[in-house]
Each structure stands twice: as C-alpha cells, then as structure tokens.
Scaffold this motif. Structure first.
Motif, PDB file in Angstrom:
ATOM      1  N   ILE A   3      14.506 -47.711   2.807  1.00  0.00           N
ATOM      2  CA  ILE A   3      15.753 -48.414   2.460  1.00  0.00           C
ATOM      3  C   ILE A   3      16.558 -48.595   3.725  1.00  0.00           C
ATOM      4  CG2 ILE A   3      17.911 -48.296   1.176  1.00  0.00           C
ATOM      5  CD1 ILE A   3      16.403 -46.735  -0.986  1.00  0.00           C
ATOM      6  N   ARG A   4      16.973 -49.808   3.958  1.00  0.00           N
ATOM      7  CA  ARG A   4      17.638 -50.086   5.234  1.00  0.00           C
ATOM      8  C   ARG A   4      18.837 -50.998   4.997  1.00  0.00           C
ATOM      9  NH1 ARG A   4      14.584 -53.100  10.260  1.00  0.00           N
ATOM     10  NH2 ARG A   4      16.475 -53.456  11.460  1.00  0.00           N
ATOM     11  N   LYS A   5      19.931 -50.727   5.717  1.00  0.00           N
ATOM     12  CA  LYS A   5      21.114 -51.593   5.649  1.00  0.00           C
ATOM     13  C   LYS A   5      21.226 -52.373   6.947  1.00  0.00           C
ATOM     14  CE  LYS A   5      23.875 -48.565   2.728  1.00  0.00           C
ATOM     15  NZ  LYS A   5      25.162 -47.886   2.532  1.00  0.00           N
ATOM     16  N   ILE A   6      21.724 -53.586   6.834  1.00  0.00           N
ATOM     17  CA  ILE A   6      21.964 -54.405   8.030  1.00  0.00           C
ATOM     18  C   ILE A   6      23.056 -53.719   8.847  1.00  0.00           C
ATOM     19  CG2 ILE A   6      22.640 -56.671   8.923  1.00  0.00           C
ATOM     20  CD1 ILE A   6      20.104 -56.805   7.272  1.00  0.00           C
ATOM     21  N   ILE A  21       9.841 -52.309   2.271  1.00  0.00           N
ATOM     22  CA  ILE A  21      11.225 -52.072   2.654  1.00  0.00           C
ATOM     23  C   ILE A  21      12.191 -52.681   1.654  1.00  0.00           C
ATOM     24  CG2 ILE A  21      11.285 -54.113   4.160  1.00  0.00           C
ATOM     25  CD1 ILE A  21      13.033 -52.488   6.071  1.00  0.00           C
ATOM     26  N   PHE A  22      13.304 -51.968   1.423  1.00  0.00           N
ATOM     27  CA  PHE A  22      14.442 -52.500   0.664  1.00  0.00           C
ATOM     28  C   PHE A  22      15.556 -52.722   1.668  1.00  0.00           C
ATOM     29  CE2 PHE A  22      16.446 -52.951  -3.574  1.00  0.00           C
ATOM     30  CZ  PHE A  22      17.743 -53.194  -3.157  1.00  0.00           C
ATOM     31  N   LEU A  23      16.036 -53.958   1.741  1.00  0.00           N
ATOM     32  CA  LEU A  23      17.026 -54.322   2.746  1.00  0.00           C
ATOM     33  C   LEU A  23      18.337 -54.687   2.059  1.00  0.00           C
ATOM     34  CD1 LEU A  23      17.229 -54.874   5.824  1.00  0.00           C
ATOM     35  CD2 LEU A  23      16.577 -57.231   5.345  1.00  0.00           C
ATOM     36  N   LEU A  46       8.856 -56.774   0.510  1.00  0.00           N
ATOM     37  CA  LEU A  46      10.279 -56.780   0.835  1.00  0.00           C
ATOM     38  C   LEU A  46      11.100 -56.966  -0.425  1.00  0.00           C
ATOM     39  CD1 LEU A  46      12.743 -56.986   2.792  1.00  0.00           C
ATOM     40  CD2 LEU A  46      12.317 -59.459   2.866  1.00  0.00           C
ATOM     41  N   ARG A  47      12.119 -56.120  -0.555  1.00  0.00           N
ATOM     42  CA  ARG A  47      13.167 -56.331  -1.557  1.00  0.00           C
ATOM     43  C   ARG A  47      14.451 -56.511  -0.769  1.00  0.00           C
ATOM     44  NH1 ARG A  47       9.688 -52.544  -2.463  1.00  0.00           N
ATOM     45  NH2 ARG A  47       8.534 -52.319  -4.407  1.00  0.00           N
ATOM     46  N   TYR A  48      15.152 -57.617  -1.033  1.00  0.00           N
ATOM     47  CA  TYR A  48      16.290 -57.968  -0.187  1.00  0.00           C
ATOM     48  C   TYR A  48      17.483 -58.278  -1.077  1.00  0.00           C
ATOM     49  CZ  TYR A  48      19.058 -61.045   2.943  1.00  0.00           C
ATOM     50  OH  TYR A  48      20.061 -61.655   3.679  1.00  0.00           O
ATOM     51  N   LEU A  49      18.523 -57.450  -0.941  1.00  0.00           N
ATOM     52  CA  LEU A  49      19.737 -57.658  -1.725  1.00  0.00           C
ATOM     53  C   LEU A  49      20.826 -58.183  -0.806  1.00  0.00           C
ATOM     54  CD1 LEU A  49      21.602 -57.408  -4.197  1.00  0.00           C
ATOM     55  CD2 LEU A  49      21.893 -54.990  -3.655  1.00  0.00           C
ATOM     56  N   LEU A  50      21.269 -59.394  -1.092  1.00  0.00           N
ATOM     57  CA  LEU A  50      22.352 -60.003  -0.344  1.00  0.00           C
ATOM     58  C   LEU A  50      23.590 -59.928  -1.232  1.00  0.00           C
ATOM     59  CD1 LEU A  50      22.149 -63.331   1.628  1.00  0.00           C
ATOM     60  CD2 LEU A  50      24.132 -62.756   0.291  1.00  0.00           C
ATOM     61  N   PHE A  51      24.581 -59.170  -0.786  1.00  0.00           N
ATOM     62  CA  PHE A  51      25.748 -58.900  -1.617  1.00  0.00           C
ATOM     63  C   PHE A  51      26.977 -59.466  -0.916  1.00  0.00           C
ATOM     64  CE2 PHE A  51      27.960 -56.678  -4.885  1.00  0.00           C
ATOM     65  CZ  PHE A  51      29.129 -56.177  -4.325  1.00  0.00           C
ATOM     66  N   PHE A  52      27.590 -60.446  -1.550  1.00  0.00           N
ATOM     67  CA  PHE A  52      28.802 -61.062  -1.003  1.00  0.00           C
ATOM     68  C   PHE A  52      29.966 -60.198  -1.420  1.00  0.00           C
ATOM     69  CE2 PHE A  52      27.984 -64.759   1.231  1.00  0.00           C
ATOM     70  CZ  PHE A  52      28.951 -65.746   1.157  1.00  0.00           C
ATOM     71  N   ASN A  53      30.484 -59.463  -0.487  1.00  0.00           N
ATOM     72  CA  ASN A  53      31.502 -58.478  -0.746  1.00  0.00           C
ATOM     73  C   ASN A  53      32.760 -59.104  -1.363  1.00  0.00           C
ATOM     74  OD1 ASN A  53      33.625 -56.478  -0.204  1.00  0.00           O
ATOM     75  ND2 ASN A  53      32.012 -55.463   0.966  1.00  0.00           N
ATOM     76  N   PRO A  54      33.335 -58.487  -2.409  1.00  0.00           N
ATOM     77  CA  PRO A  54      34.570 -59.034  -2.992  1.00  0.00           C
ATOM     78  C   PRO A  54      35.723 -59.096  -1.987  1.00  0.00           C
ATOM     79  CG  PRO A  54      33.620 -57.406  -4.463  1.00  0.00           C
ATOM     80  CD  PRO A  54      32.825 -57.356  -3.202  1.00  0.00           C
TER      81      PRO A  54
END
Lengths: 250, 472
Positions: A3-6, A21-23, A46-54
C-alpha cells in the motif's frame, strides 16, 4: 500487496514489472502534485484510488497520466468531492492484454463546479476495459463529465464499454455528459451508454409514507449510490474515507 | 430516388455510376464566374427580381460570412477553396410545368434518375432543380384545390411574399454558422411547401437537386410550413457528377410544424465524391406536433449534417432516423440534435453508419434539456459497422441537462460484421460479398423501412453497390 501513498513532490511513479500495489492519490491535500504520471510495468496488479479531497482549494486544475504495460490488471476508483471549481484531465494508455476496470463517483452540491475529461486509449491488441461513472448533482452544483474510448489502428480484439449515470437532485442542478468513441480498428467491441436518473414521484411518495422527509429521501438515494461505489474499494479504511466525505457533504 | 426499371436492367453498377459519371454540356457557365462578393450577390438578386428586403438580407448574410470562421472541430475543410466555387448558374430561362418543355439534355438526366416516372406513379408533386434554378415544378390538382402550395421558392417569393417573409431564415438565422451565412447570401431555388390547417397530403411530395457543372455550388432553400393539424411527407434527393474538382452544397431546410401537425422529411443524399456537403436542417415543433427525419447519406467527399428538432411546445416530439455510408476518401460527419424547451417533449434518435475501404463515419449529436422541460424524455441509439482495418468510426454525443425530471438514455456500439452470421449465409450458398451486403441491409432496415417502397428499394441497392469489393 504493497500500500503506497503519493508523496509530496512526486511527478512520476514507476511500478515495476510484476508488482502488486494499492496506490492512494489524495488530490488537493497539501503537496499532492497537480500533475502526475504513473507508469505501470508488465504483468502488474494495480489498485489505484484517486480521491478528490473535500478541502481542495478552488480553482483547481489537475492532470494524471496512466500508462499500463502489457498483461497488467488495473482497478481504479475516482471519488470527486472537491469544493468550488475543480477540473481534472486523466489520460490512460493501455498496452496489450490489459484488464482495466474504472469506477468513478462524484457528489456535487451547493455551488461546486466539476469538470472531468477522461481519455482511455487502447494502444495494443487484446485489452478489456470497463468504465462506470455515477454522478449526483444537487442544489446549484454543476458537473461536466467527458469520457472517451479511443482504439487505435492495430488494437484489435479490444473489448470496451463506458457507462455514465447522472442523477440530478434539484431543479437548479446542471449536468453535461459526453461519452465518446474513436475507433480505428474493426475487430473490436466498443460500446457506451449514458443515462440520467431522478427520484421518481412514486419513490418519493413511498419514502414519505414511511416517515422520511424529502431531504432524508434524497440523502438515502445519495448514500445508496455512494455505498455501492465504496463497497468495491478493497481497503476498509478508504471505504470509510469515502463515506465520511459523503456524510460531510450531506 | 427510384431508378427506372430499364436502367436497372442494364446493370446495377451502370445505373448507379451514371449519377456520378454523366454530365451535360454546361455552356451557360460562360455567363457567370467563380467566387462570391457583393457584385455576385446583387446579380443573383437582380436576376430574380427580388424585393429590396431580400437583397438586404443577402447583403447582411454576406457581411456575416466574410467575418465568420470555419468550424474548429470536425472534418478538415481547409482544402475547400471557396473562391473557386461558382455560386450561381442558370441553365434554363424559364421553369416548365410539363416535362416536354424541359430541355432534352436536362430531361434525360432526370429520366435516368427516375423522377418523371415516379411523379406519374407515386408522388403528389415534384420539383426538379438543375444548378441554381428550379427547371420543373408540378402539384396534383386535388392538392392545389385544398390550398396546398408547392412551388419553387423563387416563385413563392413573388406569389406569397408576406408568407415567405414571415418565415424565411427565422429557423436557421445566418448567424448560426459560416455556411448558414453563406447560404443566406447565395441561396437560389429550392422548395416552398405550405400545408394549410387540417389538410392531409397522403402522397409524398418530392424535390430533386442536381448539380451539373464543374466546381459548382448549390444553395437551394427549402421552406416548409405545416399548419395546425396538417400532415405531409416530403422527400428530397440530390446528386452531382464527379470531376475531381471540389463542388459545394450548402443548402438549408427550415420546417415549421404547428400545433398537432405531423410532418416527415426524408432525404437521400448522393453527391459525388468530390463534393462538400455542408447542409443545415432544422425544424421548430409546436405543441403536440410531431416531426420525423429519415435520411440516407451516401456519396460526397465530406458531409457535415446534423438535422435539428427544436421542441418548442408542450408535448412536441421528434424522431430522427439516419444511415450514413462512408467509403474510400469519404468522411460522413452526421448526426442529430434535439433541443427540448418545453414540458413532456420527447425525442428518439436512431443512427446507423457503415465505414469501409478507409472511410470515416462520425456520429455527432446533441440532446439539450432546458430548465422548463419537465418530464422530457430522449432516447439515442447509434450503431457503427467498421468493415475493414482501414476504416474508422467516431461517436461524439453531447448530453446537457438542466432539468432533474428528464429521462435520457444514450447507447452506442461499434464493431464489425458478425462472423457467425457470415459463415451461416455462406453455408447457404451466398458469396462473401452477398452475405455481407445482406447483413448490412438488415443492419439499416430500421431506417430503410420508413421510406416509401421505391426509395427503400433504391437505398438497399445503393448499399449493395457500395458494398461491392468491400470484403475484408
């Protein structure tokens, strides 16, 4: 699975061949890059979660490029909760025999304005792509979602489909969809569908007959769509992050 | 446009190609020149002895045309040299109402196209335009007696000036785009059709537009007014010979469908493969009225055509059915637009395209739901067949909604002929080309079946001819 964060300042991420990897990509958080390229090697998962922060600052313009190597399998989730004016360009380029599944969700209410341009380019043969977007727009919010499938010459045996679903929850809400196909190969399956939904009078009547107010009924509808999206994300903490953002917005 | 049986018996290819290979002498071109400027516009207006307001409109349109830009989307139009197009050429001095009075070489052209024969057998009326002017017009007596007006628009401008002025270029203003402005400056000929209140014309009316000379432009204007509770069906066909030099068609079709009226507009466009077909078609549909567009686009080097229904009145509805066939060197950029302005309006769009031998088919559409359009409903279905590796298909639908109660559904597919279907038909003795043509005809059947039988048969034959050599 790693599991990795940008990380702050990263502009290019390279995922080596065979990696699992989970990104997590929290756009709008401090130091998260506005422009990022992700190169996925061959045979990766690859699992990639793009989360647009509130809390994303407005106006915001971001760009993501995803290049997927041959034989990789990719699941991506895109959850948009940005405040104010936000736009994002995503280009995904897919190699040979890639399996690519994308789910996107957005919930805009109040005065937010969201514009997403999502281009998915099949560059080599034998790949499969499924792209689903569920969007809810309430109050005076605006959303434009442009999603395109491009199959280049030679990318034969591609099998791909886009589904866009838009829910307008108020008379002032505004939505624009443009699912596109650009096909230059003939031995392919390429499809798209786009539709709009609303809370039907009968559904509202039923919920009110069960003691729910109109706003509670609307919240129920939003949570229902959001939970279906969040349930598909493998990591419990990220599912909770998504539902917390929905609850905050409600 | 149905072919005479004798022509068909001479060989399908011959009959089909005669549309594009045969042309008549064009000595009349010595009286005109290419290019469009104020002198040419004034000359056109003077030739037609038009009222001052029409000349004024032409000059306003010319000014708009000069400043407007080419579209920055769609097919490449940069190689179209608008200064080398001839914008007006009159082949005959007066219009005939009997085919015997039409000059023989021109009549032969329309004979090969089957127009006089169709007029006898199935049509309520016929208009035939050759280059910039209508050379023949007729309407059956029974419809004249009911107050139906079916005339060349140049003639209608004289006979029914107030009516024409009330509607002319109100549906397609010259400000719409560059080619609407060009049309407003250079328009000539075309059709004026007026159906009075409550009248039902139960036979189709047809107009056929033929370009003949090299480098010609045709800018016919079709103005149709269907009054309350009236009903009619109008068919347009068109063609031009090929020279290897660009020609231009920038016509306009304006249709006003009043309350509770029903109108069907069918067209089969078969311009030669060096023609630029940049037509504009639009209908305003009032309360409870219904508008139908049925179209086949074959031929032309580049077509940009997006018939538009503006659903103005409560309960207005529109159907758009179209098929486009794109072969080598061709780009068919076609589609449909439905603009829902009122409650309870609905639109249904079915588009089919076939690309082969390097052809490019593009569906470009718009569904626009206004805030006032409560309970609007729209369904769009686009299917594209790509017959070989060289060909392309794009689908670019835009869906804009500003009303939460609208129900919209859009679906599109692109792919090739089903191999199992081909195998089955070949196992029954058909060649691969015959099997392919049969499947393609089945693919476009939902559109073709809406045409009168003679036109449906002809469209199927055009598909078969286009399919020859398409195996791959």
């Amino acid at each position: 699975m790693e599991i990795r964060k940008i990380q702050p300042g990263e502009e290019l991420i390279t995922i080596l061949d065979g990696a699992d990897i989970f990104l997590l990509d929290e756009m709008g958080s401090p130091d998260n890059p506005k422009v990022l390229s992700i190169k996925v090697g061959h045979g990766c998962r690859l699992r990639y979660l793009l989360f647009f922060n509130p809390g994303i600052p407005s106006p915001y313009e971001g760009r993501r490029e995803l290049t997927v190597g041959d034989g990789s399998e990719v699941d991506t989730w895109q959850a948009y909760f940005g405040a104010g004016d936000c736009s994002l360009n995503i280009d995904s380029r897919l190699g040979e025999k890639v399996i690519f599944r994308q789910q996107a969700f957005f919930f805009q209410n109040r005065d937010q304005s969201l514009r997403i341009t999502d281009n998915n380019i099949f560059e080599r043969p034998g790949s499969t792509g499924r792209f689903r977007t569920d969007g809810l727009i309430d109050n005076r919010a605006r959303a434009e979602y442009f999603s395109e499938l491009a199959i280049v010459a030679g990318a034969q045996e591609t099998d791909s489909r886009i589904d866009l679903k838009l829910y307008l929850l108020s008379p002032e809400a505004r939505g624009t969809m443009r699912p596109g196909l650009k096909i230059k190969a003939n031995r392919v399956k390429a499809e798209h569908g786009a539709s709009t939904f609303h809370l039907a009078e009968e559904d509202l009547f039923y919920l009110r007959s069960r003691g729910l107010s109109p706003s509670q009924a609307k919240s129920l509808a939003v949570r229902s769509v959001a939970e279906r999206f969040a349930a598909s994300v493998g990591q419990p903490e990220y599912r909770e992050m998504i539902m917390a953002a929905v609850k905050l917005r409600l | 446009m149905p072919m005479p049986l004798a022509a068909l018996n001479q060989g399908k290819t011959k009959a089909h190609d005669s549309m594009w290979d045969n042309h008549d002498p064009s000595g009349y071109m010595s009286k005109t020149r290419p290019g469009l400027d104020e002198d040419v516009v004034r000359f056109i207006s003077q030739e037609k002895d038009e009222p001052d307001w029409m000349l004024e409109k032409r000059l306003e349109s010319l000014a708009l045309y000069k400043t407007a830009s080419l579209p920055n989307w769609g097919p490449d139009l940069s190689r179209l040299d608008l200064n080398r197009i001839t914008y007006y050429a009159r082949a005959v001095d007066k219009q005939a109402q009997d085919w015997k009075d039409v000059p023989p070489d021109i009549k032969n052209t329309f004979d090969r196209l089957g127009i006089p024969q169709a007029e006898q057998e199935v049509l309520a009326g016929v208009g035939a335009q050759y280059e910039s002017t209508v050379i023949y017009h007729s309407l059956r007596e029974q419809f004249k007696e009911q107050g139906v007006i079916f005339e060349d628009l140049d003639v209608a401008l004289k006979n029914h000036e107030a009516l024409v002025r009330k509607y002319f270029m109100k549906c397609i203003p010259p400000t719409l785009h560059k080619f609407a402005a060009l049309h407003g400056a250079a328009w000539s000929g075309g059709t004026f059709l007026y159906i009075p209140r409550g009248v039902r014309v139960d036979m189709p009316l047809q107009a056929y537009f033929r370009m003949n000379a090299k480098g010609m432009g045709q800018f016919e204007h079709t103005l149709i007014i269907v009054e309350e509770d009236a009903q009619a069906h109008y068919i347009e066909g068109c063609s031009a010979p090929r020279y290897g030099v660009d020609s231009l068609h920038a016509g306009a079709v304006e249709i006003f469908v009043a309350a509770r009226a029903r109108f069907r507009y069918s067209s089969v466009e078969s311009w030669s493969k060096d023609a630029y077909n940049l037509n504009t078609k639009r209908a305003l549909v009032e309360t409870g009225a219904h508008m139908e567009w049925v179209g086949g686009n074959f031929g032309s080097h580049v077509t940009m055509l997006y018939p538009c229904s503006v659903l103005k009145g409560r309960g207005a509805t529109a159907d758009h059915l179209g098929v486009a066939f794109s072969g080598a060197g061709q780009t068919q950029d076609t589609g449909a637009k439905a603009i829902h302005l009122a409650p309870d309006t609905s639109s249904n769009i079915v588009m089919k395209s076939i690309s082969r031998d390097g052809g490019r088919s593009i569906y470009r559409g718009l569904i626009d739901i206004a805030p006032e359009a409560d309970n609007a409903a729209s369904s769009v279905k686009c299917d594209a067949l790509i017959l070989d590796e060289k060909s392309e298909s794009d689908t670019i639908p835009l869906i804009r909604t500003k009303n939460q109660s609208a129900v919209l559904a859009h679906e599109a597919t692109a792919g090739r002929l089903n191999e199992e279907d081909l195998f089955y038909l070949q196992s029954r003795g058909l060649s691969e080309a015959q099997a392919s043509a049969m499947i393609v005809n089945g693919f476009i059947e939902p559109i073709v079946k809406e045409l009168p039988l003679e036109y449906a048969v002809e469209m199927n034959r055009m598909v078969e001819l286009e399919m020859e050599g398409s195996v791959g």
